[in-house]
Scaffold this motif. Structure first.
Motif, PDB file in Angstrom:
ATOM      1  N   VAL A  14     -14.498  29.955   8.969  1.00  0.00           N
ATOM      2  CA  VAL A  14     -13.539  29.048   8.330  1.00  0.00           C
ATOM      3  C   VAL A  14     -12.671  28.419   9.423  1.00  0.00           C
ATOM      4  O   VAL A  14     -12.069  29.129  10.225  1.00  0.00           O
ATOM      5  N   LYS A  16      -9.845  25.140  10.666  1.00  0.00           N
ATOM      6  CA  LYS A  16      -8.748  24.285  10.214  1.00  0.00           C
ATOM      7  C   LYS A  16      -9.328  22.954   9.744  1.00  0.00           C
ATOM      8  O   LYS A  16     -10.180  22.377  10.416  1.00  0.00           O
ATOM      9  N   GLY A  17      -8.886  22.479   8.599  1.00  0.00           N
ATOM     10  CA  GLY A  17      -9.344  21.179   8.105  1.00  0.00           C
ATOM     11  C   GLY A  17      -8.526  20.053   8.710  1.00  0.00           C
ATOM     12  O   GLY A  17      -7.904  20.221   9.757  1.00  0.00           O
ATOM     13  N   PHE A  18      -8.509  18.941   8.025  1.00  0.00           N
ATOM     14  CA  PHE A  18      -7.803  17.794   8.576  1.00  0.00           C
ATOM     15  C   PHE A  18      -6.546  17.492   7.798  1.00  0.00           C
ATOM     16  O   PHE A  18      -6.062  16.364   7.768  1.00  0.00           O
ATOM     17  N   GLY A  19      -6.034  18.547   7.102  1.00  0.00           N
ATOM     18  CA  GLY A  19      -4.725  18.435   6.484  1.00  0.00           C
ATOM     19  C   GLY A  19      -4.598  17.335   5.451  1.00  0.00           C
ATOM     20  O   GLY A  19      -3.717  16.496   5.528  1.00  0.00           O
ATOM     21  N   ARG A  20      -5.505  17.359   4.462  1.00  0.00           N
ATOM     22  CA  ARG A  20      -5.350  16.413   3.358  1.00  0.00           C
ATOM     23  C   ARG A  20      -4.398  16.963   2.303  1.00  0.00           C
ATOM     24  O   ARG A  20      -4.212  16.369   1.256  1.00  0.00           O
ATOM     25  N   GLY A  21      -3.825  18.135   2.629  1.00  0.00           N
ATOM     26  CA  GLY A  21      -2.832  18.701   1.723  1.00  0.00           C
ATOM     27  C   GLY A  21      -3.404  19.366   0.494  1.00  0.00           C
ATOM     28  O   GLY A  21      -2.758  19.426  -0.549  1.00  0.00           O
ATOM     29  N   LYS A  23      -3.781  22.430  -0.074  1.00  0.00           N
ATOM     30  CA  LYS A  23      -2.971  23.582  -0.461  1.00  0.00           C
ATOM     31  C   LYS A  23      -1.728  23.136  -1.226  1.00  0.00           C
ATOM     32  O   LYS A  23      -1.321  23.770  -2.186  1.00  0.00           O
ATOM     33  N   PRO A  28      -6.328  24.980  -2.310  1.00  0.00           N
ATOM     34  CA  PRO A  28      -6.748  25.071  -0.908  1.00  0.00           C
ATOM     35  C   PRO A  28      -8.267  25.083  -0.795  1.00  0.00           C
ATOM     36  O   PRO A  28      -8.951  25.657  -1.655  1.00  0.00           O
ATOM     37  N   THR A  29      -8.800  24.443   0.221  1.00  0.00           N
ATOM     38  CA  THR A  29     -10.247  24.437   0.446  1.00  0.00           C
ATOM     39  C   THR A  29     -10.542  24.966   1.837  1.00  0.00           C
ATOM     40  O   THR A  29     -10.034  24.448   2.826  1.00  0.00           O
ATOM     41  N   ASN A  31     -12.578  25.154   4.950  1.00  0.00           N
ATOM     42  CA  ASN A  31     -13.536  24.239   5.577  1.00  0.00           C
ATOM     43  C   ASN A  31     -14.472  24.991   6.508  1.00  0.00           C
ATOM     44  O   ASN A  31     -14.033  25.826   7.298  1.00  0.00           O
ATOM     45  N   HIS A  86      -9.602  32.420  -6.782  1.00  0.00           N
ATOM     46  CA  HIS A  86      -8.948  33.716  -6.586  1.00  0.00           C
ATOM     47  C   HIS A  86      -7.664  33.452  -5.809  1.00  0.00           C
ATOM     48  O   HIS A  86      -7.620  32.527  -4.992  1.00  0.00           O
ATOM     49  N   PHE A  88      -5.377  34.577  -2.919  1.00  0.00           N
ATOM     50  CA  PHE A  88      -5.358  35.431  -1.725  1.00  0.00           C
ATOM     51  C   PHE A  88      -3.917  35.612  -1.244  1.00  0.00           C
ATOM     52  O   PHE A  88      -3.102  34.695  -1.354  1.00  0.00           O
ATOM     53  N   ASP A  91      -3.796  33.475   4.340  1.00  0.00           N
ATOM     54  CA  ASP A  91      -4.854  32.566   4.787  1.00  0.00           C
ATOM     55  C   ASP A  91      -5.931  33.357   5.531  1.00  0.00           C
ATOM     56  O   ASP A  91      -5.663  34.466   6.018  1.00  0.00           O
ATOM     57  N   PHE A  92      -7.113  32.785   5.618  1.00  0.00           N
ATOM     58  CA  PHE A  92      -8.212  33.497   6.299  1.00  0.00           C
ATOM     59  C   PHE A  92      -8.950  32.606   7.286  1.00  0.00           C
ATOM     60  O   PHE A  92     -10.170  32.665   7.408  1.00  0.00           O
ATOM     61  N   TYR A  93      -8.195  31.784   7.992  1.00  0.00           N
ATOM     62  CA  TYR A  93      -8.790  30.998   9.084  1.00  0.00           C
ATOM     63  C   TYR A  93      -9.437  31.952  10.100  1.00  0.00           C
ATOM     64  O   TYR A  93      -8.894  33.007  10.402  1.00  0.00           O
TER      65      TYR A  93
END
Ligand code: ADP
Ligand code: MG
Length: 157
Positions: A14, A16-21, A23, A28-29, A31, A86, A88, A91-93
């Motif tokens: 997993v 970091k995404g590109f912060g499309r917000g 969350k 949250p998605t 990536n 679910h 959590f 976070d699980f980056y």
């Protein structure tokens, strides 16, 4: 079509995404890295899918997934993002996410407003929950894929 490649098993880090917000919208998605995305069949259609997901060697949860065009790469590369159904604690980056995609919901769409987008995603989540309770999808929750301790294989079937 979308169904030919399904079920599709995949595992990877997993990032970091590109912060499309996502969350901030309450959805949250997680990536996948570019390397994992590149390993997807190139003819798998973009759109919204559902299936099962597991972080590290944690529990297996229902998920909805989007395969879309990645704005960070000017839409020439795809992004694959998993929303696990679910809550959590953290976070699980950096952790390994294992998924099996079992079904397809709809193609990508543009929405007139954030509210319309959120409503559509909530409907996708409800649809995913219903579908995943059907025996043909439910059986994949117990697949051995989710119980391999190594968790290092990308794209194993
Ligand atoms: P990013 O742009 O970095 O992907 P998001 O706003 O989409 O940021 O948030 C994604 C992150 O949120 C995931 O990488 C994960 O660490 C965390 N997260 C927490 N709960 C969930 C969940 N239920 N599903 C997916 N990711 C979650
Ligand atoms: Mg994301």
């Amino acid at each position: 079509g979308a169904m030919r490649q399904l079920p599709y098993f995949c595992r990877g880090e997993v990032v970091k995404g590109f912060g499309r917000g996502s969350k901030e919208l309450g959805i949250p998605t997680a990536n996948f890295s570019e390397q994992v995305v590149e390993s997807f069949p190139s003819d798998i259609p973009t759109g919204i899918y559902y299936g099962w997901a597991c972080v590290g060697n944690g529990d297996v949860h229902k998920m909805v997934l989007s395969i879309g065009w990645n704005p960070f790469y000017k839409n020439i590369k795809k992004s694959v993002e998993t929303h696990i159904i679910h809550t959590f604690k953290e976070d699980f980056y950096g952790e390994i996410l294992s998924i099996v995609i079992t079904g397809y919901i709809r193609p990508e769409k543009n929405f007139d407003s954030i509210d319309a987008l959120i409503l559509a995603i909530q409907e996708d989540i409800e649809e995913a929950k219903r579908q995943l309770d059907l025996p043909e999808h439910l059986k994949l929750k117990e697949d051995n894929f989710f119980h391999q301790p190594e968790g290092k294989i990308v794209n194993s079937r």
